[in-house]
Design an enzyme around this catalytic site. Structure first.
Site, mmCIF file in Angstrom:
data_model
loop_
_atom_site.group_PDB
_atom_site.id
_atom_site.type_symbol
_atom_site.label_atom_id
_atom_site.label_comp_id
_atom_site.label_asym_id
_atom_site.label_seq_id
_atom_site.Cartn_x
_atom_site.Cartn_y
_atom_site.Cartn_z
ATOM 1 N N GLU A 33 0.817 -1.207 0.000
ATOM 2 C CA GLU A 33 0.000 0.000 0.000
ATOM 3 C C GLU A 33 0.853 1.260 0.000
ATOM 4 O O GLU A 33 1.971 1.283 0.530
ATOM 5 C CB GLU A 33 -0.910 0.003 1.230
ATOM 6 C CG GLU A 33 -2.026 -1.015 1.103
ATOM 7 C CD GLU A 33 -2.947 -1.037 2.296
ATOM 8 O OE1 GLU A 33 -4.135 -1.320 2.100
ATOM 9 O OE2 GLU A 33 -2.505 -0.783 3.434
ATOM 10 N N CYS A 57 3.359 8.709 0.725
ATOM 11 C CA CYS A 57 3.976 7.859 1.745
ATOM 12 C C CYS A 57 4.156 6.476 1.125
ATOM 13 O O CYS A 57 3.180 5.818 0.768
ATOM 14 C CB CYS A 57 3.047 7.821 2.958
ATOM 15 S SG CYS A 57 3.612 6.711 4.248
ATOM 16 N N CYS A 117 6.841 -6.321 7.545
ATOM 17 C CA CYS A 117 7.989 -5.764 8.265
ATOM 18 C C CYS A 117 8.444 -6.748 9.330
ATOM 19 O O CYS A 117 7.628 -7.410 9.969
ATOM 20 C CB CYS A 117 7.609 -4.435 8.928
ATOM 21 S SG CYS A 117 9.006 -3.630 9.749
ATOM 22 N N CYS A 142 7.036 -3.977 15.831
ATOM 23 C CA CYS A 142 6.602 -2.982 16.821
ATOM 24 C C CYS A 142 5.169 -3.325 17.243
ATOM 25 O O CYS A 142 4.332 -3.651 16.395
ATOM 26 C CB CYS A 142 6.680 -1.575 16.240
ATOM 27 S SG CYS A 142 8.344 -1.170 15.680
ATOM 28 N N CYS A 180 1.836 -1.574 15.619
ATOM 29 C CA CYS A 180 1.802 -1.323 14.176
ATOM 30 C C CYS A 180 1.179 -2.495 13.407
ATOM 31 O O CYS A 180 1.592 -3.642 13.592
ATOM 32 C CB CYS A 180 3.235 -1.081 13.698
ATOM 33 S SG CYS A 180 3.381 -0.967 11.910
ATOM 34 N N CYS A 234 -0.727 6.383 9.435
ATOM 35 C CA CYS A 234 0.525 5.749 9.860
ATOM 36 C C CYS A 234 0.243 4.515 10.701
ATOM 37 O O CYS A 234 -0.542 4.573 11.637
ATOM 38 C CB CYS A 234 1.326 6.699 10.742
ATOM 39 S SG CYS A 234 2.405 7.768 9.852
HETATM 40 N N1 SAH Z 1 9.391 1.367 9.684
HETATM 41 C C1 SAH Z 1 9.668 2.745 9.764
HETATM 42 C C2 SAH Z 1 8.805 3.572 8.848
HETATM 43 C C3 SAH Z 1 7.356 3.174 8.700
HETATM 44 S S1 SAH Z 1 6.295 3.442 10.059
HETATM 45 C C4 SAH Z 1 9.528 3.246 11.197
HETATM 46 O O1 SAH Z 1 9.036 2.493 12.025
HETATM 47 O O2 SAH Z 1 9.976 4.353 11.463
HETATM 48 C C5 SAH Z 1 6.043 5.218 10.089
HETATM 49 C C6 SAH Z 1 5.739 5.769 11.482
HETATM 50 O O3 SAH Z 1 4.432 5.363 11.928
HETATM 51 C C7 SAH Z 1 6.712 5.289 12.539
HETATM 52 O O4 SAH Z 1 7.103 6.339 13.374
HETATM 53 C C8 SAH Z 1 5.863 4.288 13.301
HETATM 54 O O5 SAH Z 1 6.334 4.044 14.577
HETATM 55 C C9 SAH Z 1 4.514 4.955 13.281
HETATM 56 N N2 SAH Z 1 3.387 4.084 13.599
HETATM 57 C C10 SAH Z 1 3.324 2.743 13.503
HETATM 58 N N3 SAH Z 1 2.110 2.301 13.889
HETATM 59 C C11 SAH Z 1 1.393 3.397 14.224
HETATM 60 C C12 SAH Z 1 0.059 3.603 14.676
HETATM 61 N N4 SAH Z 1 -0.787 2.588 14.814
HETATM 62 N N5 SAH Z 1 -0.338 4.872 14.925
HETATM 63 C C13 SAH Z 1 0.497 5.915 14.722
HETATM 64 N N6 SAH Z 1 1.762 5.783 14.292
HETATM 65 C C14 SAH Z 1 2.206 4.526 14.045
HETATM 66 FE FE1 SF4 Z 2 7.978 -1.978 10.954
HETATM 67 FE FE2 SF4 Z 2 5.729 -0.875 11.787
HETATM 68 FE FE3 SF4 Z 2 7.833 -0.968 13.416
HETATM 69 FE FE4 SF4 Z 2 7.889 0.682 11.309
HETATM 70 S S1 SF4 Z 2 6.501 0.799 13.077
HETATM 71 S S2 SF4 Z 2 9.520 -0.725 12.001
HETATM 72 S S3 SF4 Z 2 6.711 -0.553 9.821
HETATM 73 S S4 SF4 Z 2 6.700 -2.745 12.629
#
Ligand code: SAH
Ligand code: SF4
Length: 350
Positions: free
Chosen positions: A88, A101, A108, A112, A115, A329
């Site tokens: 996406e 974006c 991934c 985290c 996410c 995000c």
């Molecule tokens: N993997 C990279 C970039 C993609 S995620 C990273 O983690 O930085 C982009 C941003 O969205 C990151 O700061 C991530 O922590 C945040 N993010 C992930 N899940 C989210 C959520 N459910 N609500 C808000 N931000 C989120």
């Molecule tokens: Fe991966 Fe989501 Fe963590 Fe970014 S926030 S590193 S996309 S698991």
């Protein structure tokens, strides 16, 4: 030369046909500047060559499965790669800017806890062409408006797909290619310290964002497994290296999770940790994912922001965009979207 690295299959075909070297440049310009998705549109090439290329190497590598529009104008593109994997991309129109974006991986590996992409696990890396093509499609879609910014904040950890991501960004930045200024391109990482240093050493002036999410070691380990690999002091030392080397502003991403990282003690610790004129705290309220976390209320988020500023931090609170189509995000999971037709008016593919 970027064209050779970016279009190896096209180059091979051209070479096999004994075409002159400038044909590769023309093919590269057709894809990255004219944004063709079919060789037949590449009118700078002779017809016979267009036909030969169409038979052997596709001009577009991602199939556009669906484009969804949110009530706030955000668009989400669902793509299918040649091997069936779904990814996406999101386009966010905002105050005369159009930000795309993009994703760098299918899924991934970082896991985290908040996410949606993290829940998928990792399927594979995208190649440079698949990464850049997401921008080309969005650019065609918004024309005659232009794409003004690209953020690498979609699915995946870009620093775990470093070479392909960087090549894609170089093509997007290339004045003989897509031609977007480096300072309009930003990469976000969950905090892989070696790659942050390597990124700082790159000649292009791309921006960097580090996902911090809490100033406390134990808490960070609980929500971000990567924190067990690199401690916060190690991360901050890489951050210091980045600003020393580049003199560029460095962004720290902070997703506000109710009761987890939005307390006064967090502000106090952040003010110490991010005490540098080039550090900027970029806050965002948690976007709903089925992970058991709750978003900090708007009121509490604002209070957190003002508290942070009172303590001298350069900080902003970003509004969430595209939530009604799961395009915000952390919500990108490339699941089958057909379950929510009322939220997903499908527009014709470009
Ligand atoms: N993997 C990279 C970039 C993609 S995620 C990273 O983690 O930085 C982009 C941003 O969205 C990151 O700061 C991530 O922590 C945040 N993010 C992930 N899940 C989210 C959520 N459910 N609500 C808000 N931000 C989120
Ligand atoms: Fe991966 Fe989501 Fe963590 Fe970014 S926030 S590193 S996309 S698991």
């Amino acid at each position: 030369m970027k064209a050779t690295q970016f279009l190896p299959d096209v180059q091979k075909t051209l070479e096999a046909r004994g075409e002159p070297a400038y044909r590769l440049k023309q093919a590269y310009a057709a894809i990255t500047e004219s944004l063709v998705r079919d060789w037949d549109e590449a009118t700078s090439l002779p017809k016979a060559l267009r036909e030969a290329l169409s038979e052997e190497v596709p001009a577009a590598t991602l199939e556009i499965v669906r484009i969804a529009r949110a009530t706030d104008g955000t668009r989400k593109y669902l793509f299918k790669a040649h091997d069936g994997h779904l990814i996406e991309t999101v386009m966010i129109p905002e105050k005369g800017r159009n930000t795309v974006c993009i994703s760098t991986q299918v899924g991934c590996a970082m896991g985290c806890k908040f996410c949606a992409t993290g829940l998928l696990g990792i399927k594979r890396n995208l190649n440079a062409r698949e990464i850049a093509e997401q921008v080309f499609v969005a650019a065609r879609d918004v024309a005659p408006e232009r794409i003004s910014n690209v953020v690498v904040m979609g699915m995946g950890e870009p620093m775990l797909n470093y070479n392909a991501t960087l090549l894609a960004l170089k093509v997007l930045n290339d004045s003989d290619g897509f031609g977007l200024a480096a300072r309009h391109i930003a990469v976000s990482t969950s905090g892989l310290v070696d790659k942050i240093r390597r990124f700082a050493d790159e000649p292009e002036q791309f921006h960097l964002a580090i996902s911090l999410h809490t100033p406390f070691e134990e808490e960070r380990r609980e929500i971000m497994p990567v924190a067990s690999r690199h401690s916060i002091p190690e991360l901050m030392s890489a951050a210091q290296y980045f600003v020393d080397k580049t003199r560029r502003k460095l962004f720290f991403e902070y997703t506000l999770l109710a009761g987890v990282n939005d307390q006064p003690r967090h502000v106090v610790a952040l003010a110490k940790l991010l005490d540098h004129p080039l550090y900027h705290l970029n806050m965002l309220r948690f976007n709903w994912t089925d992970t058991g976390f709750e978003a900090t209320s708007k009121k509490d988020a604002k209070a957190f922001l003002y508290h942070a500023r009172d303590r001298g931090l350069s900080a902003t609170l970003r509004p969430s965009r595209g939530e009604d189509i799961d395009a915000a995000c952390g919500q990108l999971a490339a699941k089958d979207l057909r379950g929510k037709p009322e939220l997903l008016p499908v527009v014709p593919a470009v």
